[in-house]
Enzyme design. Structure first.
Site: not given
Ligand code: NAD
Length: 275
Positions: A46, A51, A76, A107
């Site tokens: 994930d 990120y 996402k 998200h």
């Protein structure tokens, strides 16, 4: 092959019930962490555009030599708007070095922007093109899902929400069950803060000869949640995977239910609008 059970999705596909989360893992570190997770047996990873580690994650996937169809990769969309999401998705695929993802999530609802319905149309298009095998949302409250379901062609397969024994999200779980949406728990270990040191959890861990993290992961698995614990420590990556050879009894589950403190660690979906 991994020993992880799968959970059926509302579109005929399925997701491994245990995956590996990589939030806050820098791109330089993520390749070795994901590499270790894949070597341990995890098949689901994930990540997210925000990120900043899709590239390193993709490098670990490529280096693993595992057949693509054995993997379940989630990313996402952070920024919203129909065309923006289409562009963001292309950029994510490029960074991951993949032709498709298994799950693409919106998200956050970011309700002040009022863009999540049109953004969902972009996810539906990506899904129709086969470039995301399943699509879902994250951090959606029942009120956001109500609105989305009124207008959507595709019902989200998953809602990924903050969920752990100190924040068990009863109302969302019931809503998901009623609408055929799988509940995926983010921060399943409560981010390792507080929860894992709780004395009651310590007693259960001693009773089962397991770590507190393993007991918490069992609680999730036995309630039917998909979980994506994160660690960069090889021993913990392995520990979090070794949760399929013991079972909590009903009394243990009730004890864990009693840890509810309505303790949210992350942002509130009604007010998180930082696009
Ligand atoms: P988590 O609950 O998985 O906790 C991770 C932390 O717990 C680690 O950094 C470490 O400090 C500790 N830990 C891990 N394994 C341990 C063990 N065996 N023993 C003791 N301590 C241990 O928290 P998380 O990273 O916030 O959540 C997991 C994943 O969920 C993320 O990596 C990300 O993929 C996803 N996530 C999604 C959202 C979202 O908005 N959709 C938000 C946050 C996280």
């Amino acid at each position: 092959m991994s020993t992880v059970p799968t959970i059926p999705l509302n579109n005929g596909r399925s997701i491994p019930q245990l995956g590996f989360g990589v939030w806050q893992v820098p791109d330089e570190e993520v390749t070795s962490a994901v590499g270790h997770a894949l070597a341990t047996g995890y098949r689901s990873v994930d990540t997210a555009a925000i990120y900043g580690n899709e590239k390193g994650t993709g490098q670990a996937i490529a280096a693993s030599g595992l057949p693509r169809e054995e993997l379940f990769i989630t990313t996402k969309a952070w920024k919203q708007g129909h065309d923006t999401v289409l562009r963001e998705f292309d950029a994510s695929l490029e960074r991951l070095g993949l032709e498709y993802v298994d799950l693409y999530l919106l998200h956050w609802p970011m309700p002040a922007h009022d863009l999540y319905v049109e953004s969902w149309r972009a996810l539906e298009r990506i899904h129709a093109e086969g470039r995301a095998r399943s699509i879902g949302v994250s951090n959606f409250l029942p009120e956001h899902l109500d609105r989305l379901l009124e207008q959507a062609t595709v019902v989200p397969a998953i809602n990924q929400i903050e969920l752990h024994p100190q924040f068990p999200q009863q109302a969302s779980r019931e809503y998901h069950r009623a609408h055929g949406i799988v509940t995926e728990a983010w921060s399943p270990l409560g981010q390792g803060k507080g929860l894992l040191d709780h004395p009651t959890l310590g007693e259960l861990a001693t009773k089962h000869g397991r770590s507190p993290a393993q007991v918490v992961l069992r609680w999730h698995l036995q309630l039917g949640h998909v979980v994506i614990p994160k660690s960069v420590t090889p021993a913990r990556i392995e520990e979090n995977f070794a949760v399929f050879d013991f079972t909590l009894d009903d009394a243990d589950l009730k004890t864990l239910d009693s840890l509810d403190e309505d303790r949210r660690l992350g942002s509130h979906p009604a007010t998180m609008n930082d696009m």
